[in-house]
Scaffold this motif. Structure first.
Motif, PDB file in Angstrom:
ATOM      1  N   VAL A  14       0.835  -1.209   0.000  1.00 15.27           N
ATOM      2  CA  VAL A  14       0.000   0.000   0.000  1.00 15.27           C
ATOM      3  C   VAL A  14       0.868   1.256   0.000  1.00 15.27           C
ATOM      4  O   VAL A  14       0.460   2.310  -0.482  1.00 15.27           O
ATOM      5  N   PHE A  15       2.100   1.120   0.520  1.00 16.49           N
ATOM      6  CA  PHE A  15       2.982   2.280   0.605  1.00 16.49           C
ATOM      7  C   PHE A  15       3.740   2.537  -0.695  1.00 16.49           C
ATOM      8  O   PHE A  15       4.518   3.486  -0.776  1.00 16.49           O
ATOM      9  N   HIS A  16       3.476   1.717  -1.708  1.00 13.58           N
ATOM     10  CA  HIS A  16       4.027   2.008  -3.030  1.00 13.58           C
ATOM     11  C   HIS A  16       3.290   3.193  -3.670  1.00 13.58           C
ATOM     12  O   HIS A  16       3.859   3.927  -4.477  1.00 13.58           O
ATOM     13  N   SER A  17       2.029   3.340  -3.276  1.00 12.03           N
ATOM     14  CA  SER A  17       1.223   4.408  -3.876  1.00 12.03           C
ATOM     15  C   SER A  17       0.701   5.420  -2.860  1.00 12.03           C
ATOM     16  O   SER A  17       0.208   6.483  -3.241  1.00 12.03           O
ATOM     17  N   LEU A  18       0.792   5.095  -1.585  1.00 16.04           N
ATOM     18  CA  LEU A  18       0.320   6.008  -0.541  1.00 16.04           C
ATOM     19  C   LEU A  18       1.470   6.394   0.377  1.00 16.04           C
ATOM     20  O   LEU A  18       2.335   5.574   0.677  1.00 16.04           O
ATOM     21  N   LYS A  19       1.464   7.625   0.820  1.00 15.09           N
ATOM     22  CA  LYS A  19       2.476   8.068   1.771  1.00 15.09           C
ATOM     23  C   LYS A  19       2.230   7.391   3.119  1.00 15.09           C
ATOM     24  O   LYS A  19       1.085   7.095   3.472  1.00 15.09           O
ATOM     25  N   PRO A  20       3.283   7.157   3.906  1.00 12.74           N
ATOM     26  CA  PRO A  20       3.106   6.499   5.211  1.00 12.74           C
ATOM     27  C   PRO A  20       2.577   7.472   6.256  1.00 12.74           C
ATOM     28  O   PRO A  20       1.828   8.411   5.922  1.00 12.74           O
ATOM     29  N   PHE A  21       2.948   7.291   7.512  1.00 10.55           N
ATOM     30  CA  PHE A  21       2.428   8.117   8.597  1.00 10.55           C
ATOM     31  C   PHE A  21       2.845   9.585   8.459  1.00 10.55           C
ATOM     32  O   PHE A  21       3.999   9.875   8.124  1.00 10.55           O
ATOM     33  N   ARG A  22       1.930  10.483   8.744  1.00 15.09           N
ATOM     34  CA  ARG A  22       2.262  11.901   8.790  1.00 15.09           C
ATOM     35  C   ARG A  22       3.132  12.175  10.015  1.00 15.09           C
ATOM     36  O   ARG A  22       2.744  11.840  11.141  1.00 15.09           O
ATOM     37  N   GLU A  23       4.264  12.788   9.800  1.00 18.04           N
ATOM     38  CA  GLU A  23       5.205  12.969  10.901  1.00 18.04           C
ATOM     39  C   GLU A  23       4.927  14.206  11.742  1.00 18.04           C
ATOM     40  O   GLU A  23       5.594  14.430  12.755  1.00 18.04           O
ATOM     41  N   ASP A  24       3.910  14.985  11.360  1.00 15.52           N
ATOM     42  CA  ASP A  24       3.472  16.075  12.234  1.00 15.52           C
ATOM     43  C   ASP A  24       2.391  15.592  13.192  1.00 15.52           C
ATOM     44  O   ASP A  24       1.888  16.372  14.014  1.00 15.52           O
ATOM     45  N   LEU A  25       2.049  14.310  13.109  1.00 18.23           N
ATOM     46  CA  LEU A  25       1.118  13.680  14.032  1.00 18.23           C
ATOM     47  C   LEU A  25       1.852  12.535  14.743  1.00 18.23           C
ATOM     48  O   LEU A  25       2.882  12.058  14.280  1.00 18.23           O
ATOM     49  N   GLY A  26       1.297  12.081  15.863  1.00 11.93           N
ATOM     50  CA  GLY A  26       1.949  11.012  16.614  1.00 11.93           C
ATOM     51  C   GLY A  26       2.796  11.575  17.745  1.00 11.93           C
ATOM     52  O   GLY A  26       3.213  12.736  17.723  1.00 11.93           O
ATOM     53  N   ARG A  27       3.024  10.753  18.723  1.00 14.76           N
ATOM     54  CA  ARG A  27       3.721  11.199  19.935  1.00 14.76           C
ATOM     55  C   ARG A  27       5.170  11.565  19.662  1.00 14.76           C
ATOM     56  O   ARG A  27       5.870  10.882  18.921  1.00 14.76           O
ATOM     57  N   VAL A  28       5.586  12.634  20.325  1.00 17.93           N
ATOM     58  CA  VAL A  28       6.983  13.067  20.289  1.00 17.93           C
ATOM     59  C   VAL A  28       7.387  13.335  21.732  1.00 17.93           C
ATOM     60  O   VAL A  28       6.864  14.262  22.357  1.00 17.93           O
ATOM     61  N   GLY A  29       8.299  12.533  22.263  1.00 24.41           N
ATOM     62  CA  GLY A  29       8.696  12.698  23.650  1.00 24.41           C
ATOM     63  C   GLY A  29       7.536  12.429  24.587  1.00 24.41           C
ATOM     64  O   GLY A  29       6.882  11.393  24.518  1.00 24.41           O
ATOM     65  N   SER A  30       7.231  13.401  25.464  1.00 23.46           N
ATOM     66  CA  SER A  30       6.212  13.191  26.492  1.00 23.46           C
ATOM     67  C   SER A  30       4.825  13.685  26.091  1.00 23.46           C
ATOM     68  O   SER A  30       3.868  13.516  26.839  1.00 23.46           O
ATOM     69  N   ASN A  31       4.681  14.306  24.901  1.00 20.37           N
ATOM     70  CA  ASN A  31       3.343  14.764  24.537  1.00 20.37           C
ATOM     71  C   ASN A  31       2.487  13.574  24.113  1.00 20.37           C
ATOM     72  O   ASN A  31       2.981  12.478  23.870  1.00 20.37           O
ATOM     73  N   LEU A  32       1.177  13.792  24.033  1.00 19.39           N
ATOM     74  CA  LEU A  32       0.247  12.706  23.711  1.00 19.39           C
ATOM     75  C   LEU A  32      -0.443  12.946  22.375  1.00 19.39           C
ATOM     76  O   LEU A  32      -1.583  12.523  22.173  1.00 19.39           O
ATOM     77  N   LEU A  33       0.240  13.618  21.476  1.00 14.39           N
ATOM     78  CA  LEU A  33      -0.315  13.848  20.148  1.00 14.39           C
ATOM     79  C   LEU A  33      -0.580  12.502  19.474  1.00 14.39           C
ATOM     80  O   LEU A  33       0.220  11.565  19.565  1.00 14.39           O
ATOM     81  N   SER A  34      -1.706  12.384  18.799  1.00 14.30           N
ATOM     82  CA  SER A  34      -2.087  11.110  18.176  1.00 14.30           C
ATOM     83  C   SER A  34      -2.747  11.369  16.830  1.00 14.30           C
ATOM     84  O   SER A  34      -2.422  12.341  16.151  1.00 14.30           O
ATOM     85  N   SER A  35      -3.672  10.509  16.421  1.00  8.37           N
ATOM     86  CA  SER A  35      -4.445  10.599  15.173  1.00  8.37           C
ATOM     87  C   SER A  35      -3.644  10.235  13.933  1.00  8.37           C
ATOM     88  O   SER A  35      -4.175  10.273  12.826  1.00  8.37           O
ATOM     89  N   GLU A  36      -2.366   9.853  14.084  1.00  9.33           N
ATOM     90  CA  GLU A  36      -1.593   9.463  12.909  1.00  9.33           C
ATOM     91  C   GLU A  36      -2.140   8.194  12.269  1.00  9.33           C
ATOM     92  O   GLU A  36      -2.146   8.049  11.051  1.00  9.33           O
ATOM     93  N   GLU A  37      -2.627   7.263  13.095  1.00  7.02           N
ATOM     94  CA  GLU A  37      -3.207   6.032  12.551  1.00  7.02           C
ATOM     95  C   GLU A  37      -4.518   6.319  11.827  1.00  7.02           C
ATOM     96  O   GLU A  37      -4.759   5.817  10.729  1.00  7.02           O
ATOM     97  N   ALA A  38      -5.372   7.136  12.446  1.00  9.38           N
ATOM     98  CA  ALA A  38      -6.660   7.459  11.842  1.00  9.38           C
ATOM     99  C   ALA A  38      -6.481   8.143  10.489  1.00  9.38           C
ATOM    100  O   ALA A  38      -7.188   7.828   9.523  1.00  9.38           O
ATOM    101  N   GLU A  39      -5.536   9.059  10.427  1.00  9.30           N
ATOM    102  CA  GLU A  39      -5.306   9.794   9.174  1.00  9.30           C
ATOM    103  C   GLU A  39      -4.807   8.863   8.081  1.00  9.30           C
ATOM    104  O   GLU A  39      -5.279   8.912   6.935  1.00  9.30           O
ATOM    105  N   LEU A  40      -3.854   7.977   8.427  1.00  9.41           N
ATOM    106  CA  LEU A  40      -3.320   7.039   7.441  1.00  9.41           C
ATOM    107  C   LEU A  40      -4.388   6.048   6.989  1.00  9.41           C
ATOM    108  O   LEU A  40      -4.559   5.805   5.783  1.00  9.41           O
ATOM    109  N   ILE A  41      -5.129   5.500   7.934  1.00  8.11           N
ATOM    110  CA  ILE A  41      -6.140   4.490   7.597  1.00  8.11           C
ATOM    111  C   ILE A  41      -7.256   5.102   6.762  1.00  8.11           C
ATOM    112  O   ILE A  41      -7.817   4.443   5.877  1.00  8.11           O
ATOM    113  N   ASP A  42      -7.567   6.358   7.008  1.00 10.47           N
ATOM    114  CA  ASP A  42      -8.581   7.036   6.191  1.00 10.47           C
ATOM    115  C   ASP A  42      -8.130   7.094   4.735  1.00 10.47           C
ATOM    116  O   ASP A  42      -8.939   6.890   3.813  1.00 10.47           O
TER     117      ASP A  42
END
Length: 295
Positions: free
Chosen positions: A169-197
């Protein structure tokens, strides 16, 4: 190679050991590899991976990723993977014996399946809190979507502790958005939802209860304070991933006074108060996400 299991980790060496040991007990006869992406850990993660690697003939590959971020680490795993299917296991999760086999066998039934998720059981450190409302259980990465294999209908999605992708699927679709998802101690998420959509535009998404994992929930998270922080970051994540930011901020500002009023009206109902406070916190997160004022 049929499957790649990817574990992305940051300073959880002993949890990684348990996760890896669960992979050595798999009832899966085809070839698979394990990739541990060490996302700038300062503990003995590398040593643990090397120790477990000496215990098995299964290739366990250690990869160090300097740039901090869960999505960054996951994308590194995707680039490194040699398997037809990439199975993500959280570093604080333990896979059941049928986990790899259950995921792979479902993919093999239909080439149109692009993503598969499985059941996630909680492993509470202590007892499950009596105050936890049913609608908030998913915020602890608990998933019990169905008692049988089914297609997950939008907006339902698998969770990152137990999710897999057909690598093609990643041959034609970009992988996870790197401005989403946890970085260090923050709880940023939604990277899975965005990719799966995005995956849903070309493929189907399935769930299997037979490929389950057990996800640890430490006592440090079993508090209303942590849960409200998690809800705030869910609001931030929803705003960052949305393309309609103007509408979000207008609705959020208008809703806050309503939730405050309802909190006063239902002052003697603790569950209703918590629900309304949660909504206020979530809306604050939405506003922070739009304005990019979160840290």
């Amino acid at each position: 190679m049929k499957a790649t299991v990817a574990i992305c980790t940051h300073n959880r060496a002993e949890d990684v050991r348990e996760a890896l040991l669960s992979l050595l007990r798999q009832n899966f006869t085809d070839a698979f590899e394990v990739i541990v992406v060490d996302n700038r850990s300062t503990d003995n993660t590398k040593q643990v991976v090397q120790e477990v690697n000496q215990m098995t003939s299964v290739p366990i590959i250690y990869v160090y990723e300097e740039k901090l971020g869960l999505s960054v680490a996951r994308n590194r795993a995707i680039r490194e993977a040699k398997g037809e299917y990439i199975l993500f296991l959280d570093d604080d999760a333990i896979a059941s014996r049928e986990w790899i086999g259950g995921i792979v066998s479902l993919f093999e039934t239909d080439p149109r399946i692009g993503c598969v998720g499985g059941k996630i059981e909680p492993a509470w450190e202590g007892a499950e809190p009596t105050w936890l409302l049913p609608e908030n259980r998913t915020l602890y990465t608990i998933l019990d979507y169905s008692h049988e294999i089914v297609e997950m209908q939008k907006p339902a999605i698998p969770f990152g502790a137990n999710v897999a992708f057909r690598k093609s699927v990643f041959h034609s679709l970009k992988p996870f958005r790197e401005d989403l998802g946890r970085v260090g101690s923050n709880l940023l998420s939604s990277e899975e939802a965005e990719l799966i959509d995005r995956i849903r535009s070309r493929y189907t998404v399935y769930y299997t209860p037979h490929a389950w994992v057990r996800h640890k929930i430490p006592s440090s998270r079993v508090s209303r304070k942590w849960l409200l922080r998690r809800i705030y970051w869910q609001g931030v994540s929803s705003a960052v991933s949305s393309e309609r930011k103007t509408g979000i901020i207008v609705k959020s500002v208008l809703k806050v006074p309503v939730f405050l009023l309802l909190t006063i009206i239902f002052f003697f109902d603790k569950n209703r108060i918590f629900r309304n406070v949660s909504k206020i916190i979530y809306n604050n997160g939405l506003i922070s996400g739009v304005l990019r004022t979160y840290n």
